[in-house]
Design an enzyme around this catalytic site. Structure first.
Site, PDB file in Angstrom:
ATOM      1  N   THR A 249      53.659  41.789  43.276  1.00  0.00           N
ATOM      2  CA  THR A 249      52.561  42.545  42.669  1.00  0.00           C
ATOM      3  C   THR A 249      52.471  43.921  43.324  1.00  0.00           C
ATOM      4  O   THR A 249      52.630  44.063  44.535  1.00  0.00           O
ATOM      5  CB  THR A 249      51.215  41.821  42.836  1.00  0.00           C
ATOM      6  OG1 THR A 249      50.897  41.731  44.228  1.00  0.00           O
ATOM      7  CG2 THR A 249      51.262  40.416  42.248  1.00  0.00           C
TER       8      THR A 249
ATOM      9  N   GLY B 249      46.741  35.224  48.848  1.00  0.00           N
ATOM     10  CA  GLY B 249      45.413  34.739  49.179  1.00  0.00           C
ATOM     11  C   GLY B 249      44.639  34.303  47.956  1.00  0.00           C
ATOM     12  O   GLY B 249      45.177  34.216  46.842  1.00  0.00           O
TER      13      GLY B 249
ATOM     14  N   THR C  17      44.778  36.606  44.739  1.00  0.00           N
ATOM     15  CA  THR C  17      46.000  36.485  43.929  1.00  0.00           C
ATOM     16  C   THR C  17      45.983  35.183  43.136  1.00  0.00           C
ATOM     17  O   THR C  17      46.343  35.154  41.950  1.00  0.00           O
ATOM     18  CB  THR C  17      47.247  36.537  44.838  1.00  0.00           C
ATOM     19  OG1 THR C  17      47.194  37.706  45.654  1.00  0.00           O
ATOM     20  CG2 THR C  17      48.524  36.561  44.008  1.00  0.00           C
TER      21      THR C  17
ATOM     22  N   HIS D  93      43.341  33.597  42.145  1.00  0.00           N
ATOM     23  CA  HIS D  93      42.328  33.753  41.095  1.00  0.00           C
ATOM     24  C   HIS D  93      42.922  34.431  39.857  1.00  0.00           C
ATOM     25  O   HIS D  93      42.689  33.999  38.727  1.00  0.00           O
ATOM     26  CB  HIS D  93      41.156  34.574  41.643  1.00  0.00           C
ATOM     27  CG  HIS D  93      40.059  34.802  40.656  1.00  0.00           C
ATOM     28  ND1 HIS D  93      39.204  33.802  40.242  1.00  0.00           N
ATOM     29  CD2 HIS D  93      39.683  35.919  39.979  1.00  0.00           C
ATOM     30  CE1 HIS D  93      38.343  34.298  39.365  1.00  0.00           C
ATOM     31  NE2 HIS D  93      38.615  35.571  39.189  1.00  0.00           N
TER      32      HIS D  93
ATOM     33  N   LEU E  13      33.246  17.459  37.357  1.00  0.00           N
ATOM     34  CA  LEU E  13      31.868  17.873  37.633  1.00  0.00           C
ATOM     35  C   LEU E  13      31.821  19.111  38.520  1.00  0.00           C
ATOM     36  O   LEU E  13      32.656  19.293  39.410  1.00  0.00           O
ATOM     37  CB  LEU E  13      31.099  16.740  38.323  1.00  0.00           C
ATOM     38  CG  LEU E  13      30.834  15.477  37.494  1.00  0.00           C
ATOM     39  CD1 LEU E  13      30.277  14.372  38.379  1.00  0.00           C
ATOM     40  CD2 LEU E  13      29.882  15.778  36.332  1.00  0.00           C
TER      41      LEU E  13
ATOM     42  N   GLU F  13      35.980  37.482  44.316  1.00  0.00           N
ATOM     43  CA  GLU F  13      36.092  38.687  43.497  1.00  0.00           C
ATOM     44  C   GLU F  13      34.754  38.952  42.814  1.00  0.00           C
ATOM     45  O   GLU F  13      34.223  38.069  42.137  1.00  0.00           O
ATOM     46  CB  GLU F  13      37.194  38.522  42.446  1.00  0.00           C
ATOM     47  CG  GLU F  13      38.552  38.123  43.013  1.00  0.00           C
ATOM     48  CD  GLU F  13      39.129  39.183  43.931  1.00  0.00           C
ATOM     49  OE1 GLU F  13      39.123  40.377  43.541  1.00  0.00           O
ATOM     50  OE2 GLU F  13      39.576  38.836  45.041  1.00  0.00           O
TER      51      GLU F  13
END
Length: 297
Positions: free
Chosen positions: A42, A67, A70, A72, A218, A273
């Site tokens: 990236t 981490g 990334t 996410h 849940l 984020e």
């Protein structure tokens, strides 16, 4: 475990020496077990998302070396795919919270070996409006703290570990009113923070929620009312124990769907984020993605 072709995505902003060291730890292990490994680095913020969105059917596994940020991005792309590859997390960030839930070793070489010798498990993914998260969504103190730190502090501590560090020193926090609809039942609350969790760790701290699981379909909802934050500090420092001792200060419920409204839009933190806000509708997508885990998990 049989794998044909894998995509390895790694964070290009980690510094050249760190990148070389990380790749040197995992690529030989993956190459030994896989027919083909495609490595993509990236360079811009959304690269990981776009790499995963454009995966073709020949890729059966995506390894994410990075981490929680990334991860996410990748999960947001993969969750929306019709044919989803399996996901292997190689912990290369500051906190690596979701990898801890999966029991993945925090040493990269050991993590790669464990995943290659491991198995697949299907994990829940949470959907917030049109976005997805794996670990947590939160408003109030967690979002405000994450959003206020500068780049130097982010680099030194990571966004979420900074929150847990700040939590030890902040003496009070402003509460806010909110209306929650939890599996259709409406309640009004006043709180300093609302956490909706799928994982069990925040900033490497395990939150001892009694029934938390990443494969039960849940959400784990934690309402933090106490403005002096003592209960929250105690909870996040507990190795184990019961949340019942904080009755009145903290509430914990489980639900498959929650709707959140606040008087004014509040910034929300998703997996570290901060880019969305209330109102929000959050629901579970049960066992939505296959993940690689060590054989003993």
């Amino acid at each position: 475990m049989s794998h044909r072709k894998a995509l390895l995505i790694h964070n290009g902003n980690a510094g050249n020496k760190n990148i070389e060291k990380a790749l040197g730890a995992v690529v030989p292990v993956l190459s030994h077990h896989l027919d083909e490994v495609i490595i993509k680095q990236t360079k811009k913020k959304d690269d990981a998302y776009h790499f995963c969105r454009s995966i073709d059917d020949s890729v059966d596994t995506v390894f994410i070396l990075g981490g929680d940020g990334t991860i996410h991005q990748c999960i947001n792309a993969i969750s929306a795919l019709e044919r989803k590859p399996a996901v292997g997390i190689l912990p290369g960030g500051t906190c690596n919270d979701f990898s801890r839930v999966l029991g993945i070793p925090q040493n990269l070489a050991k993590a790669a070996e464990a995943l290659m010798a491991g198995k697949k498990t299907s994990v829940d993914v949470c959907q917030m409006n049109d976005r997805y998260f794996l670990n947590f969504w939160g408003i109030g103190l967690i979002a405000e703290t994450s959003n206020q730190i500068n780049e130097t502090e982010k680099a030194l501590l990571g966004k979420i570990s900074y929150f847990t560090s700040a939590l030890r020193t902040v003496s009070s926090a402003a509460s806010f009113p909110m209306t929650l609809k939890i599996d259709g039942e409406e309640i009004k609350e006043e709180a300093v923070m609302l956490l909706v969790m799928n994982g069990q760790y925040i900033g490497t701290n395990r939150i001892p929620l009694p029934d938390a699981s990443i494969e039960d379909g849940l959400l784990d909802v934690l309402i933090c009312r106490n403005t002096n934050l003592t209960a929250l500090r105690e909870l996040m420092s507990m190795e184990q124990g019961s949340i019942d001792r904080f009755t009145g200060e903290l509430s914990y419920v489980q639900a498959s769907r929650i709707e959140i409204e606040t008087d004014t839009a509040k910034k929300a933190d998703m997996d570290g984020e901060v880019y969305t806000h209330t109102p929000a509708v959050i629901q579970v997508l049960p066992q939505h993605i296959d993940m690689l885990v060590p054989a003993n998990e």
